[in-house]
Design a protein around this motif. Sequence first.
Motif, short mmCIF file in Angstrom:
data_model
loop_
_atom_site.label_atom_id
_atom_site.label_comp_id
_atom_site.label_asym_id
_atom_site.label_seq_id
_atom_site.Cartn_x
_atom_site.Cartn_y
_atom_site.Cartn_z
N GLY A 66 0.85 -1.19 0.00
CA GLY A 66 0.00 0.00 0.00
C GLY A 66 0.88 1.23 0.00
N LYS A 82 -5.10 -7.39 -0.91
CA LYS A 82 -5.41 -6.46 0.17
C LYS A 82 -6.54 -6.96 1.07
CE LYS A 82 -5.63 -2.86 -2.64
NZ LYS A 82 -5.62 -1.54 -3.30
N PHE A 106 -0.32 2.09 6.48
CA PHE A 106 0.01 1.13 5.40
C PHE A 106 1.24 0.32 5.73
CE2 PHE A 106 3.68 2.46 2.82
CZ PHE A 106 3.91 3.76 3.26
N GLU A 121 -3.80 4.35 0.69
CA GLU A 121 -3.85 2.99 0.13
C GLU A 121 -3.48 1.90 1.14
OE1 GLU A 121 -4.90 1.87 -2.95
OE2 GLU A 121 -5.62 3.92 -3.16
N ALA A 122 -3.81 2.16 2.40
CA ALA A 122 -3.49 1.15 3.42
C ALA A 122 -4.42 -0.05 3.28
CB ALA A 122 -3.64 1.76 4.81
N THR A 175 -0.99 -4.31 10.32
CA THR A 175 0.29 -3.59 10.23
C THR A 175 1.24 -4.16 11.27
OG1 THR A 175 -1.09 -1.63 9.86
CG2 THR A 175 1.29 -1.26 10.05
#
Length: 438
Positions: free
Chosen positions: A259, A295, A322, A331-332, A387
């Motif tokens: 991401g 994702k 991300f 875009e995480a 994460t």
Amino acid sequence: MKIAVVGTGYVGLVTGTCFAETGNHVVCVDIDENKVNKMKNGVVPIYEPHLDVLFERNIKQGRLEFTTSLNDAIKDAKIIFLALPTPPDEDGSADLSYILGVADDLGKIITDYKVIVDKSTVPVGTADKVTAALAANLSTDLFDVVSNPEFLREGYAVDDFLKPDRVVIGTSSEKAKKVMGDLYKPYVRQGNPIIFMDEKSAELTKYAANSFLATKITFMNEIANFCEKVGADVDMVRIGIGSDSRIGKRFLFPGIGYGGSCFPKDVQALAKSGKEFGYDFQILDSVMDVNEKQKTIIVPKIKDFFKGDLKGKTIALWGLAFKPDTDDIREAPALYIINELLEEGATIVAFDPEAMENVKSKYGDKVTFVEDRDSAIVNADALVIATEWQVFRNPDFDLMAEKMNQKVIFDGRNLYDTQEMKELGFYYNSIGRILVRG
Ligand SMILES: NC(=O)C1=CN([C@@H]2O[C@H](COP(=O)(O)OP(=O)(O)OC[C@H]3O[C@@H](n4cnc5c(N)ncnc54)[C@H](O)[C@@H]3O)[C@@H](O)[C@H]2O)C=CC1
Ligand SMILES: O=C(O)[C@H]1O[C@H](OP(=O)(O)OP(=O)(O)OC[C@H]2O[C@@H](n3ccc(=O)[nH]c3=O)[C@H](O)[C@@H]2O)[C@H](O)[C@@H](O)[C@@H]1O
């Protein structure tokens, strides 16, 4: 040397601060008044480890200043860095309006020779466009345009900037080459090469580097997905192939996709740029497809576990940024997971050490935010890890067993040892490794 940096985001602020640290006088300019006021008051407006120390020191020593006036910033500068956004346009190509807008403004106010450096990530041919925008109002004797892409990573930005693997400088002007060579001299002393090349090659080097790394990660994600099908362990495969120096150990960690503000937009922009020049980057199209699915690859696993029904289920979510050591949520993968889980009717209780404010401003009360790791798991039906923050690496598994409704973890970052999870009796579903059924 006197330097101006236009745009004080992750790249501009780190660039400006680090050049001040190596003894230059730097004026940073941004159109965001709020940001500039914060910086004038000594506040670093982004979370980036170790930046604050350098920031404070260089302000104190009078080498780092901030303004909202482009004119004030550039009047004494010999070099002007453009560290402006290049977000994806609607069609996926890089939006150059910020860069060309500032180039146009600069053309109207420059009165003596300056080197204009493009530090933003831009498609091949941008240096020519910047030159044309400047030349609309300015004699070409009064400027040179240089492409000097940046390779820093968020979270390691200061170290990456001060000790870069290489510095790429694209210019066809001997005069600009000398100025840039002098500026980067301290880095040569550290043994890191400056690679001079033409502008187009420099522009493409940046996209090629990011696209290659994104491809490497994506390849590993596909291997991980296949590992799950055949009962192999991706950690073993990763170590096995990474030990080959031709492949290398880094950027081989599988997970829930890449991401951030760069890989997704840069892969897309290179593919788009290819199409514009009549070249079809088939690899990049596949990389984007695979990453899109990766994702949210964890969501069907969660649904399967709950027999297709997530209504009324409480999911604890560890990690929103991300990647670790940043508050950046662009875009995480976590956000894609949140969207799908909310759509399925789940309740989400999230914690991230740095990125919660950014997510709050997007989701409001659709997601419950808690102030620490262990509060998130209370009465959770499952924990999702998105994460790999250090604080998640060594949790209190006894507390989890006590506080969660059931001992269920979906780990998108492979933080725990599968054998240990088995011994602790957890249901533990990670990426490319054996499923531990508890
Ligand atoms: N974030 C990263 O880790 C890296 C980013 N890059 C590239 O560097 C460029 C900048 O990226 P970020 O620093 O992440 O962007 P950012 O969005 O964090 O910062 C851009 C800054 O420019 C300012 N700005 C916008 N228009 C302006 C104007 N007309 N005058 C003055 N300031 C203006 C914004 O207010 C903002 O503070 C992009 O092309 C990106 O692809 C390259 C390497 C690493
Ligand atoms: O152009 C940019 O902006 C920057 O993009 C990336 O840096 P960054 O996006 O900050 O972060 P990375 O550490 O590269 O991670 C990017 C994404 O890949 C993922 N990743 C990374 C490595 C890995 O092995 N596996 C993996 O899934 C991370 O989780 C993250 O989502 C590049 O690494 C930098 O060199 C480049 O300057």
